[in-house]
Scaffold this motif. Sequence first.
Motif, PDB file in Angstrom:
ATOM      1  N   PRO A  82      20.560 -27.878 -19.974  1.00  0.00           N
ATOM      2  CA  PRO A  82      20.657 -27.156 -21.246  1.00  0.00           C
ATOM      3  C   PRO A  82      20.318 -28.077 -22.424  1.00  0.00           C
ATOM      4  N   VAL A  83      19.731 -27.502 -23.448  1.00  0.00           N
ATOM      5  CA  VAL A  83      19.333 -28.267 -24.623  1.00  0.00           C
ATOM      6  C   VAL A  83      19.936 -27.624 -25.871  1.00  0.00           C
ATOM      7  N   LEU A  84      20.642 -28.434 -26.651  1.00  0.00           N
ATOM      8  CA  LEU A  84      21.141 -27.981 -27.939  1.00  0.00           C
ATOM      9  C   LEU A  84      20.179 -28.517 -28.994  1.00  0.00           C
ATOM     10  N   VAL A  85      19.531 -27.603 -29.719  1.00  0.00           N
ATOM     11  CA  VAL A  85      18.579 -27.995 -30.744  1.00  0.00           C
ATOM     12  C   VAL A  85      19.247 -27.835 -32.107  1.00  0.00           C
ATOM     13  N   ASP A  86      19.186 -28.902 -32.889  1.00  0.00           N
ATOM     14  CA  ASP A  86      19.740 -28.898 -34.239  1.00  0.00           C
ATOM     15  C   ASP A  86      18.569 -28.861 -35.218  1.00  0.00           C
ATOM     16  N   PHE A  87      18.323 -27.696 -35.826  1.00  0.00           N
ATOM     17  CA  PHE A  87      17.310 -27.596 -36.875  1.00  0.00           C
ATOM     18  C   PHE A  87      17.959 -28.053 -38.175  1.00  0.00           C
ATOM     19  N   TYR A  88      17.348 -29.040 -38.822  1.00  0.00           N
ATOM     20  CA  TYR A  88      17.946 -29.638 -40.015  1.00  0.00           C
ATOM     21  C   TYR A  88      16.878 -29.889 -41.083  1.00  0.00           C
ATOM     22  N   ALA A  89      17.325 -30.317 -42.259  1.00  0.00           N
ATOM     23  CA  ALA A  89      16.429 -30.793 -43.312  1.00  0.00           C
ATOM     24  C   ALA A  89      17.064 -32.045 -43.916  1.00  0.00           C
ATOM     25  N   ASP A  90      16.218 -32.988 -44.331  1.00  0.00           N
ATOM     26  CA  ASP A  90      16.714 -34.267 -44.855  1.00  0.00           C
ATOM     27  C   ASP A  90      17.616 -34.105 -46.077  1.00  0.00           C
ATOM     28  N   TRP A  91      17.337 -33.124 -46.912  1.00  0.00           N
ATOM     29  CA  TRP A  91      18.087 -32.936 -48.162  1.00  0.00           C
ATOM     30  C   TRP A  91      19.412 -32.191 -47.968  1.00  0.00           C
ATOM     31  N   CYS A  92      19.657 -31.696 -46.774  1.00  0.00           N
ATOM     32  CA  CYS A  92      20.795 -30.803 -46.511  1.00  0.00           C
ATOM     33  C   CYS A  92      22.069 -31.594 -46.197  1.00  0.00           C
ATOM     34  N   GLN A  93      23.094 -31.468 -47.072  1.00  0.00           N
ATOM     35  CA  GLN A  93      24.362 -32.184 -46.857  1.00  0.00           C
ATOM     36  C   GLN A  93      25.087 -31.740 -45.580  1.00  0.00           C
ATOM     37  N   PRO A  94      25.253 -30.424 -45.325  1.00  0.00           N
ATOM     38  CA  PRO A  94      25.910 -30.022 -44.069  1.00  0.00           C
ATOM     39  C   PRO A  94      25.173 -30.533 -42.825  1.00  0.00           C
ATOM     40  N   CYS A  95      23.849 -30.675 -42.917  1.00  0.00           N
ATOM     41  CA  CYS A  95      23.080 -31.212 -41.779  1.00  0.00           C
ATOM     42  C   CYS A  95      23.521 -32.642 -41.474  1.00  0.00           C
ATOM     43  N   LYS A  96      23.760 -33.408 -42.534  1.00  0.00           N
ATOM     44  CA  LYS A  96      24.197 -34.800 -42.351  1.00  0.00           C
ATOM     45  C   LYS A  96      25.569 -34.839 -41.679  1.00  0.00           C
ATOM     46  N   MET A  97      26.391 -33.826 -41.943  1.00  0.00           N
ATOM     47  CA  MET A  97      27.720 -33.761 -41.309  1.00  0.00           C
ATOM     48  C   MET A  97      27.598 -33.517 -39.802  1.00  0.00           C
ATOM     49  N   MET A  98      26.495 -32.934 -39.365  1.00  0.00           N
ATOM     50  CA  MET A  98      26.317 -32.626 -37.937  1.00  0.00           C
ATOM     51  C   MET A  98      26.050 -33.880 -37.103  1.00  0.00           C
ATOM     52  N   ASN A  99      25.490 -34.937 -37.711  1.00  0.00           N
ATOM     53  CA  ASN A  99      25.123 -36.124 -36.930  1.00  0.00           C
ATOM     54  C   ASN A  99      26.282 -36.711 -36.131  1.00  0.00           C
ATOM     55  N   PRO A 100      27.417 -37.056 -36.764  1.00  0.00           N
ATOM     56  CA  PRO A 100      28.529 -37.607 -35.966  1.00  0.00           C
ATOM     57  C   PRO A 100      29.107 -36.580 -34.990  1.00  0.00           C
ATOM     58  N   ILE A 101      29.058 -35.305 -35.356  1.00  0.00           N
ATOM     59  CA  ILE A 101      29.569 -34.245 -34.468  1.00  0.00           C
ATOM     60  C   ILE A 101      28.727 -34.194 -33.195  1.00  0.00           C
ATOM     61  N   LEU A 102      27.402 -34.248 -33.361  1.00  0.00           N
ATOM     62  CA  LEU A 102      26.510 -34.195 -32.199  1.00  0.00           C
ATOM     63  C   LEU A 102      26.637 -35.456 -31.343  1.00  0.00           C
ATOM     64  N   LYS A 103      26.852 -36.603 -31.992  1.00  0.00           N
ATOM     65  CA  LYS A 103      27.066 -37.846 -31.226  1.00  0.00           C
ATOM     66  C   LYS A 103      28.339 -37.732 -30.382  1.00  0.00           C
ATOM     67  N   GLU A 104      29.383 -37.191 -30.981  1.00  0.00           N
ATOM     68  CA  GLU A 104      30.660 -37.013 -30.272  1.00  0.00           C
ATOM     69  C   GLU A 104      30.467 -36.044 -29.095  1.00  0.00           C
ATOM     70  N   LEU A 105      29.752 -34.967 -29.344  1.00  0.00           N
ATOM     71  CA  LEU A 105      29.487 -33.979 -28.294  1.00  0.00           C
ATOM     72  C   LEU A 105      28.720 -34.615 -27.137  1.00  0.00           C
ATOM     73  N   LYS A 106      27.695 -35.411 -27.452  1.00  0.00           N
ATOM     74  CA  LYS A 106      26.886 -36.070 -26.410  1.00  0.00           C
ATOM     75  C   LYS A 106      27.765 -37.022 -25.597  1.00  0.00           C
ATOM     76  N   LYS A 107      28.667 -37.727 -26.286  1.00  0.00           N
ATOM     77  CA  LYS A 107      29.572 -38.653 -25.600  1.00  0.00           C
ATOM     78  C   LYS A 107      30.467 -37.884 -24.625  1.00  0.00           C
ATOM     79  N   LYS A 108      30.965 -36.723 -25.055  1.00  0.00           N
ATOM     80  CA  LYS A 108      31.854 -35.912 -24.211  1.00  0.00           C
ATOM     81  C   LYS A 108      31.105 -35.276 -23.043  1.00  0.00           C
TER      82      LYS A 108
END
Length: 108
Positions: free
Chosen positions: A20-46
């Motif tokens: 399965p692949v989780l795709v995160d569509f983001y934009a560089d200027w988007c603040q909530p997108c930046k919040m997803m980075n540590p969340i996705l890292k944590e998810l990958k670790k789990k």
Amino acid sequence: MSDTTRKSSSFTKMINGEVPVLVDFYADWCQPCKMMNPILKELKKKMGDQINIIKVDAEKNADAAIKYNVRGVPTLILFKEGQILWQKSGVVQANQLQNIINQKLEVS
């Protein structure tokens, strides 16, 4: 083969794969997108090898964003064997993401 074509074909190959692949569509200027980075890292670790996580810049890859009906960023889409199992816009916490992914994968 252009760089874009190469990226597009590896993206297609990845979302059509068995893992399965989780795709995160983001934009560089988007603040909530930046919040997803540590969340996705944590998810990958789990979840480790149970899932692939890829980030796609919605502005640089407008064709993919349009194809998958991405209207806002961040938008998360869960694919398995080319099928969309789940899609949501906005920030989702790691535990919630893991629960959703596990539920969706039990069905398939």
